[in-house]
Design a protein around this motif. Structure first.
Motif, mmCIF file in Angstrom:
data_model
loop_
_atom_site.group_PDB
_atom_site.id
_atom_site.type_symbol
_atom_site.label_atom_id
_atom_site.label_comp_id
_atom_site.label_asym_id
_atom_site.label_seq_id
_atom_site.Cartn_x
_atom_site.Cartn_y
_atom_site.Cartn_z
ATOM 1 N N GLN A 50 -6.513 -9.427 0.493
ATOM 2 C CA GLN A 50 -7.124 -8.543 -0.649
ATOM 3 C C GLN A 50 -6.073 -9.256 -2.037
ATOM 4 O O GLN A 50 -6.762 -9.365 -2.988
ATOM 5 N N ASP B 98 -5.556 -0.666 -4.997
ATOM 6 C CA ASP B 98 -4.254 -0.298 -5.314
ATOM 7 C C ASP B 98 -3.485 -1.521 -5.982
ATOM 8 O O ASP B 98 -2.407 -1.350 -6.652
ATOM 9 N N PHE B 99 -3.914 -2.612 -6.163
ATOM 10 C CA PHE B 99 -3.226 -4.069 -6.546
ATOM 11 C C PHE B 99 -3.889 -4.334 -7.987
ATOM 12 O O PHE B 99 -3.488 -5.088 -8.642
ATOM 13 N N LYS C 20 3.973 -10.544 -5.025
ATOM 14 C CA LYS C 20 3.588 -9.722 -3.899
ATOM 15 C C LYS C 20 3.111 -10.489 -2.633
ATOM 16 O O LYS C 20 3.506 -10.209 -1.373
ATOM 17 N N ARG D 199 -1.684 3.791 6.660
ATOM 18 C CA ARG D 199 -2.776 3.863 5.827
ATOM 19 C C ARG D 199 -3.063 2.238 5.120
ATOM 20 O O ARG D 199 -2.182 1.581 4.720
ATOM 21 N N PRO D 200 -4.402 1.851 5.514
ATOM 22 C CA PRO D 200 -4.657 0.554 5.304
ATOM 23 C C PRO D 200 -4.608 0.397 3.632
ATOM 24 O O PRO D 200 -5.003 1.350 2.905
ATOM 25 N N THR D 201 -4.281 -0.556 3.088
ATOM 26 C CA THR D 201 -4.337 -0.939 1.621
ATOM 27 C C THR D 201 -5.502 -0.966 1.147
ATOM 28 O O THR D 201 -6.600 -1.454 1.879
ATOM 29 N N LYS D 202 -5.953 -0.701 -0.178
ATOM 30 C CA LYS D 202 -7.135 -1.000 -0.828
ATOM 31 C C LYS D 202 -7.009 -2.088 -1.837
ATOM 32 O O LYS D 202 -5.833 -2.106 -2.512
ATOM 33 N N SER E 189 -3.500 -7.250 3.648
ATOM 34 C CA SER E 189 -3.153 -7.037 2.283
ATOM 35 C C SER E 189 -3.001 -8.467 1.818
ATOM 36 O O SER E 189 -3.241 -8.642 0.523
ATOM 37 N N GLN F 241 -2.338 -5.464 9.292
ATOM 38 C CA GLN F 241 -2.362 -4.915 8.091
ATOM 39 C C GLN F 241 -1.755 -5.959 6.993
ATOM 40 O O GLN F 241 -1.909 -5.796 5.651
#
Length: 130
Positions: free
Chosen positions: A95, A34-35, A46, A28-31, A92, A88
């Motif tokens: 993002q 989420d951060f 991170k 599942r790709p991060t959004k 991240s 991925q």
């Protein structure tokens, strides 16, 4: 003519042979949302963790999945990372850096100062020349 053959084939109860389809299970790709709950220090931490992960994936790709010393015997069951894993991790990182830059622009920090702060944080995090 072809339609009658197909109907006759289907009527016989046989199904045409279908090649085995491989099932692709994508992570599942991060959004970016989420951060959003993390503060700036956690975001930088991170980012450094993800950059280390990216370096590890690159090393595994170069060694075709073997993470052992070059002088030791190679592991025949080693699997190189998939390109989707690289994508991925890079996504991240992008993002997180975008979220950091948005917060800095809201605080009135210009791009030059932002880059200087990010470099200092990366050097403090163990990355030499980023």
């Amino acid at each position: 003519m072809l339609a009658t053959r197909v109907k006759a084939f289907q009527a016989a109860g046989s199904r045409p042979q279908v090649r085995g389809a491989s099932v692709i299970v994508a992570a599942r790709p991060t959004k970016a949302t989420d951060f959003k709950g993390l503060d700036n220090a956690e975001l930088l931490q991170k980012v450094s963790e993800l950059k280390r992960e990216h370096l590890r994936l690159e090393y595994m790709q170069r060694t075709r999945g073997n993470t052992i010393n070059p002088g030791a015997e190679a592991n025949p069951e080693a699997i190189a990372p998939k390109p989707s894993e690289f994508k991925q991790v890079r996504r991240s990182i992008a993002q997180l850096l975008t979220l950091l830059r948005e917060r800095e622009s809201e605080a009135g920090i210009n791009r030059k100062e932002s880059r200087k702060l990010r470099k200092e944080a990366m050097v403090a995090g163990g990355f030499g020349r980023f």
